[in-house]
Design an enzyme around this catalytic site. Structure first.
Site, PDB file in Angstrom:
ATOM      1  N   ASN A   9       0.873  -1.170   0.000  1.00 57.63           N
ATOM      2  CA  ASN A   9       0.000   0.000   0.000  1.00 57.63           C
ATOM      3  C   ASN A   9       0.916   1.227   0.000  1.00 57.63           C
ATOM      4  O   ASN A   9       1.517   1.538   1.017  1.00 57.63           O
ATOM      5  CB  ASN A   9      -0.887  -0.042   1.255  1.00 57.63           C
ATOM      6  CG  ASN A   9      -1.715   1.219   1.415  1.00 57.63           C
ATOM      7  OD1 ASN A   9      -1.779   2.062   0.527  1.00 57.63           O
ATOM      8  ND2 ASN A   9      -2.355   1.349   2.573  1.00 57.63           N
ATOM      9  N   TRP A  10       1.002   1.862  -1.140  1.00 58.09           N
ATOM     10  CA  TRP A  10       1.953   2.976  -1.273  1.00 58.09           C
ATOM     11  C   TRP A  10       1.455   4.267  -0.642  1.00 58.09           C
ATOM     12  O   TRP A  10       2.164   5.257  -0.607  1.00 58.09           O
ATOM     13  CB  TRP A  10       2.295   3.193  -2.759  1.00 58.09           C
ATOM     14  CG  TRP A  10       3.143   2.097  -3.331  1.00 58.09           C
ATOM     15  CD1 TRP A  10       3.760   1.088  -2.639  1.00 58.09           C
ATOM     16  CD2 TRP A  10       3.495   1.890  -4.711  1.00 58.09           C
ATOM     17  NE1 TRP A  10       4.477   0.277  -3.493  1.00 58.09           N
ATOM     18  CE2 TRP A  10       4.323   0.749  -4.768  1.00 58.09           C
ATOM     19  CE3 TRP A  10       3.186   2.563  -5.891  1.00 58.09           C
ATOM     20  CZ2 TRP A  10       4.847   0.265  -5.964  1.00 58.09           C
ATOM     21  CZ3 TRP A  10       3.706   2.078  -7.091  1.00 58.09           C
ATOM     22  CH2 TRP A  10       4.532   0.949  -7.130  1.00 58.09           C
ATOM     23  N   LYS A  11       0.205   4.279  -0.215  1.00 57.58           N
ATOM     24  CA  LYS A  11      -0.385   5.475   0.403  1.00 57.58           C
ATOM     25  C   LYS A  11      -0.139   6.695  -0.500  1.00 57.58           C
ATOM     26  O   LYS A  11      -0.176   6.566  -1.716  1.00 57.58           O
ATOM     27  CB  LYS A  11       0.142   5.648   1.832  1.00 57.58           C
ATOM     28  CG  LYS A  11      -0.056   4.357   2.656  1.00 57.58           C
ATOM     29  CD  LYS A  11       0.187   4.494   4.121  1.00 57.58           C
ATOM     30  CE  LYS A  11      -0.068   3.162   4.812  1.00 57.58           C
ATOM     31  NZ  LYS A  11       0.112   3.218   6.256  1.00 57.58           N
ATOM     32  N   HIS A  95      -9.341   1.001   5.184  1.00 55.54           N
ATOM     33  CA  HIS A  95      -8.047   1.206   5.844  1.00 55.54           C
ATOM     34  C   HIS A  95      -8.242   2.117   7.058  1.00 55.54           C
ATOM     35  O   HIS A  95      -9.075   3.031   7.031  1.00 55.54           O
ATOM     36  CB  HIS A  95      -7.049   1.826   4.857  1.00 55.54           C
ATOM     37  CG  HIS A  95      -5.649   1.791   5.391  1.00 55.54           C
ATOM     38  ND1 HIS A  95      -5.182   2.725   6.292  1.00 55.54           N
ATOM     39  CD2 HIS A  95      -4.632   0.915   5.183  1.00 55.54           C
ATOM     40  CE1 HIS A  95      -3.924   2.416   6.602  1.00 55.54           C
ATOM     41  NE2 HIS A  95      -3.570   1.325   5.944  1.00 55.54           N
ATOM     42  N   GLU A  97      -6.612   4.536   8.077  1.00 57.95           N
ATOM     43  CA  GLU A  97      -6.449   5.968   7.793  1.00 57.95           C
ATOM     44  C   GLU A  97      -7.738   6.539   7.197  1.00 57.95           C
ATOM     45  O   GLU A  97      -8.083   7.699   7.438  1.00 57.95           O
ATOM     46  CB  GLU A  97      -5.228   6.178   6.876  1.00 57.95           C
ATOM     47  CG  GLU A  97      -3.933   5.966   7.658  1.00 57.95           C
ATOM     48  CD  GLU A  97      -2.764   5.413   6.860  1.00 57.95           C
ATOM     49  OE1 GLU A  97      -2.760   5.502   5.630  1.00 57.95           O
ATOM     50  OE2 GLU A  97      -1.831   4.874   7.506  1.00 57.95           O
ATOM     51  N   GLU A 167      -4.799  -4.949  10.681  1.00 57.48           N
ATOM     52  CA  GLU A 167      -3.782  -3.918  10.875  1.00 57.48           C
ATOM     53  C   GLU A 167      -4.050  -3.186  12.187  1.00 57.48           C
ATOM     54  O   GLU A 167      -4.864  -2.244  12.223  1.00 57.48           O
ATOM     55  CB  GLU A 167      -3.818  -2.912   9.726  1.00 57.48           C
ATOM     56  CG  GLU A 167      -3.543  -3.498   8.369  1.00 57.48           C
ATOM     57  CD  GLU A 167      -3.046  -2.437   7.378  1.00 57.48           C
ATOM     58  OE1 GLU A 167      -1.998  -2.665   6.767  1.00 57.48           O
ATOM     59  OE2 GLU A 167      -3.689  -1.384   7.250  1.00 57.48           O
ATOM     60  N   GLY A 173       3.195   2.260  10.779  1.00 60.91           N
ATOM     61  CA  GLY A 173       4.154   3.356  10.608  1.00 60.91           C
ATOM     62  C   GLY A 173       4.901   3.726  11.869  1.00 60.91           C
ATOM     63  O   GLY A 173       5.557   4.762  11.938  1.00 60.91           O
ATOM     64  N   SER A 213       4.097  -2.147  10.201  1.00 57.02           N
ATOM     65  CA  SER A 213       5.559  -2.217  10.338  1.00 57.02           C
ATOM     66  C   SER A 213       6.148  -3.565   9.906  1.00 57.02           C
ATOM     67  O   SER A 213       7.114  -4.041  10.501  1.00 57.02           O
ATOM     68  CB  SER A 213       5.984  -1.863  11.764  1.00 57.02           C
ATOM     69  OG  SER A 213       5.583  -0.542  12.079  1.00 57.02           O
ATOM     70  N   GLY A 234       3.134  -1.062   4.211  1.00 56.25           N
ATOM     71  CA  GLY A 234       3.180   0.363   3.890  1.00 56.25           C
ATOM     72  C   GLY A 234       4.605   0.779   3.567  1.00 56.25           C
ATOM     73  O   GLY A 234       5.110   0.540   2.473  1.00 56.25           O
ATOM     74  N   GLY A 235       5.287   1.377   4.534  1.00 58.36           N
ATOM     75  CA  GLY A 235       6.620   1.961   4.329  1.00 58.36           C
ATOM     76  C   GLY A 235       7.603   1.056   3.602  1.00 58.36           C
ATOM     77  O   GLY A 235       8.291   1.496   2.669  1.00 58.36           O
TER      78      GLY A 235
HETATM   79  P1  13P Z   1       3.450   0.378   7.614  1.00 58.31           P
HETATM   80  O1  13P Z   1       3.946  -0.900   6.976  1.00 58.31           O
HETATM   81  O2  13P Z   1       4.158   1.590   7.114  1.00 58.31           O
HETATM   82  O3  13P Z   1       3.400   0.270   9.103  1.00 58.31           O
HETATM   83  O4  13P Z   1       1.920   0.574   7.112  1.00 58.31           O
HETATM   84  C1  13P Z   1       1.022  -0.483   7.223  1.00 58.31           C
HETATM   85  C2  13P Z   1      -0.210  -0.123   6.488  1.00 58.31           C
HETATM   86  O5  13P Z   1      -0.963   0.743   6.897  1.00 58.31           O
HETATM   87  C3  13P Z   1      -0.491  -0.831   5.217  1.00 58.31           C
HETATM   88  O6  13P Z   1      -1.781  -0.603   4.786  1.00 58.31           O
END
Ligand code: 13P
Length: 252
Positions: A9-11, A95, A97, A167, A173, A213, A234-235
């Protein structure tokens, strides 16, 4: 037998040129994908560039969100028809967020899940508790509510197109990963709820990703757990080497 599913997920990252270069480099490394199922979810504006290079690579193209309507007066929204036209395969819905920053609730997410299924998308439905909810002992209540709400009115046959991503919000993050044991026990609980809502075979077959993470250093340990079938990253999905390190966890 559940197939391992690793999704990035590149956000709100990755310009079109960066997305295209990433996919080219990843495809060169992963070859014929003997590692399982792999997806990247660029931001909307990078989807056309990603779609142009992803065909034939075996990598799935995901979107990070989708409107709950097909067309009309919905300023700023992106319709499933538009995503379909671009060649998008899957959508990430619910998600944390979207829930926490943009106020999406289970009923709204459920409308999107139904619309996504109607248009033939795969869905990654995200669930997970905040730190406050965890500390007040509400993990199971929250996860059950999100599953029951998000999957309300969905036919059991449709579950073949749905992946659940657990999640925990406090692990996103932050560098704090749930321990493999903690994550596995919530995943086992998710299977119990899927059994309650659908059937024991549905519970055994549904693919459940862990997110929060995830990185190459912890992916093998997480994936070794019985109920963890993949990751929503994510990251660490923003660099080809670290994302590939996660995809290739079995050899890490
Ligand atoms: P991180 O891997 O950056 O913690 O993010 C997880 C995430 O929200 C994937 O959707």
């Amino acid at each position: 037998m559940r197939k391992t599913f690793i999704a990035g997920n590149w956000k709100m990252n990755m310009l079109p040129s960066e997305a295209a270069a990433f996919i080219g480099d990843l495809a060169a490394k992963t070859g014929d994908f003997k590692y399982g199922k792999v997806m990247v979810a660029p931001p909307f504006t990078s989807l056309p560039a990603a779609a142009a290079v992803i065909k034939g690579t075996g990598i799935l193209l995901g979107a990070q969100n989708m409107s709950d309507e097909e067309s009309g007066a919905h300023t700023g929204e992106v319709s499933p028809l538009m995503l379909k036209d671009l060649g998008v395969d899957a959508v990430i819905l619910g998600h944390s967020e979207r829930r926490l920053i943009y106020g999406e609730n289970d009923a709204f997410i459920n409308r999107k899940v139904k619309l996504a299924l109607k248009h033939g998308f795969e869905v990654i439905l995200c669930v997970g508790e905040t730190l406050e909810e965890r500390e007040s002992g509400k993990v199971e209540t929250v996860v059950e509510e999100q599953l029951a709400g998000g999957l309300s009115g969905i036919a059991e046959e449709s579950l073949a197109s749905i992946t659940i991503a657990y999640e925990p919000v406090w692990a996103i993050g932050t560098g704090k990963t749930a321990t493999p044991e903690d994550a596995d026990s919530v995943h086992a609980f998710i299977r119990k709820i899927i059994e309650k809502l659908f059937s024991s075979s549905a519970a055994a077959e549904i693919v459940i990703q862990y997110g929060g993470s995830v990185k190459p250093e912890n992916s093998a340990e997480l994936m070794a757990k019985e109920n963890i079938d993949g990751a929503l990253v994510g990251g660490a999905s923003l660099k080809v080497d670290s994302f590939y390190g996660i995809i290739n966890f079995a050899k890490a």
